[in-house]
Design a protein around this motif. Structure first.
Motif, PDB file in Angstrom:
ATOM      1  N   ILE A 231      38.747 -15.751 -74.094  1.00  0.00           N
ATOM      2  CA  ILE A 231      39.914 -16.555 -73.519  1.00  0.00           C
ATOM      3  C   ILE A 231      40.737 -15.465 -72.539  1.00  0.00           C
ATOM      4  O   ILE A 231      41.178 -15.795 -71.450  1.00  0.00           O
ATOM      5  N   LYS A 232      41.089 -14.432 -73.264  1.00  0.00           N
ATOM      6  CA  LYS A 232      42.065 -13.478 -72.610  1.00  0.00           C
ATOM      7  C   LYS A 232      41.715 -12.765 -71.258  1.00  0.00           C
ATOM      8  O   LYS A 232      42.188 -12.582 -70.523  1.00  0.00           O
ATOM      9  N   LEU A 233      40.090 -12.572 -71.554  1.00  0.00           N
ATOM     10  CA  LEU A 233      39.292 -11.867 -70.437  1.00  0.00           C
ATOM     11  C   LEU A 233      38.996 -12.695 -69.329  1.00  0.00           C
ATOM     12  O   LEU A 233      38.839 -12.318 -68.210  1.00  0.00           O
ATOM     13  N   HIS A 234      38.924 -14.003 -69.649  1.00  0.00           N
ATOM     14  CA  HIS A 234      38.432 -15.072 -68.351  1.00  0.00           C
ATOM     15  C   HIS A 234      39.468 -16.181 -68.532  1.00  0.00           C
ATOM     16  O   HIS A 234      39.207 -17.006 -68.698  1.00  0.00           O
ATOM     17  N   PRO A 235      40.624 -15.727 -67.885  1.00  0.00           N
ATOM     18  CA  PRO A 235      41.769 -17.014 -67.862  1.00  0.00           C
ATOM     19  C   PRO A 235      41.348 -17.971 -66.741  1.00  0.00           C
ATOM     20  O   PRO A 235      41.894 -18.997 -66.845  1.00  0.00           O
ATOM     21  N   ASP A 236      40.723 -17.518 -65.665  1.00  0.00           N
ATOM     22  CA  ASP A 236      40.455 -18.583 -64.704  1.00  0.00           C
ATOM     23  C   ASP A 236      39.536 -19.715 -65.385  1.00  0.00           C
ATOM     24  O   ASP A 236      39.473 -20.789 -64.579  1.00  0.00           O
ATOM     25  N   LYS A 237      38.620 -19.618 -66.206  1.00  0.00           N
ATOM     26  CA  LYS A 237      37.859 -20.393 -66.779  1.00  0.00           C
ATOM     27  C   LYS A 237      38.708 -21.483 -67.808  1.00  0.00           C
ATOM     28  O   LYS A 237      38.065 -22.582 -68.201  1.00  0.00           O
ATOM     29  N   PHE A 238      39.682 -20.961 -68.128  1.00  0.00           N
ATOM     30  CA  PHE A 238      40.831 -21.791 -69.117  1.00  0.00           C
ATOM     31  C   PHE A 238      42.013 -22.175 -68.581  1.00  0.00           C
ATOM     32  O   PHE A 238      42.946 -21.780 -69.066  1.00  0.00           O
ATOM     33  N   GLU A 239      42.254 -22.843 -67.290  1.00  0.00           N
ATOM     34  CA  GLU A 239      43.230 -23.207 -66.574  1.00  0.00           C
ATOM     35  C   GLU A 239      43.909 -24.295 -67.602  1.00  0.00           C
ATOM     36  O   GLU A 239      43.344 -25.145 -67.915  1.00  0.00           O
ATOM     37  N   PRO A 240      45.202 -24.362 -67.739  1.00  0.00           N
ATOM     38  CA  PRO A 240      45.873 -25.436 -68.431  1.00  0.00           C
ATOM     39  C   PRO A 240      45.694 -26.626 -67.755  1.00  0.00           C
ATOM     40  O   PRO A 240      45.871 -26.597 -66.491  1.00  0.00           O
TER      41      PRO A 240
END
Length: 110
Positions: free
Chosen positions: A84-93
């Motif tokens: 999740i830290k490496l791919h923040p674009d996939k886990f937008e709030p």
């Protein structure tokens, strides 16, 4: 026991009473009782030392299974949080909605 890597030894130990220990201790006790019944001995009164031994062995195995289970879940959580830290674009709030925006309007029918 030797099946937990060194990084798993920093985790807190599980409680002495846990579901795996209780379950496997019960299985050990029932195994001793079943052995007594099969050999036509009084199930509860004879072989108490075997009942205690098999219950203790089951408790020990259950405790170490719980330690390994805790290590596995901690490793999976660590890997998931790293992803999740490496791919923040996939886990937008997501945008926050109020409860009134989610629920349809209520019209009582009489």
């Amino acid at each position: 026991m030797g099946f937990i890597p060194d990084e798993g030894k920093s985790l807190p130990p599980p409680g002495i009473v846990n579901r795996n220990s209780v379950w496997l201790a019960g299985v050990g006790w029932v195994t001793a009782m079943l052995d007594n019944a099969i050999n036509h001995r009084p199930p509860i009164k004879s072989g108490v030392h075997r009942q205690v031994l098999l219950s203790t062995i089951g408790w020990f195995i259950g405790y170490h299974i719980t330690k390994y289970e805790n290590y596995t879940y901690a490793r999976l959580d660590r890997d998931m949080n790293e992803y999740i830290k490496l791919h923040p674009d996939k886990f937008e709030p997501k945008e926050k909605k109020t409860f009134a925006e989610i629920v349809e309007p209520f019209y009582p029918v009489r």
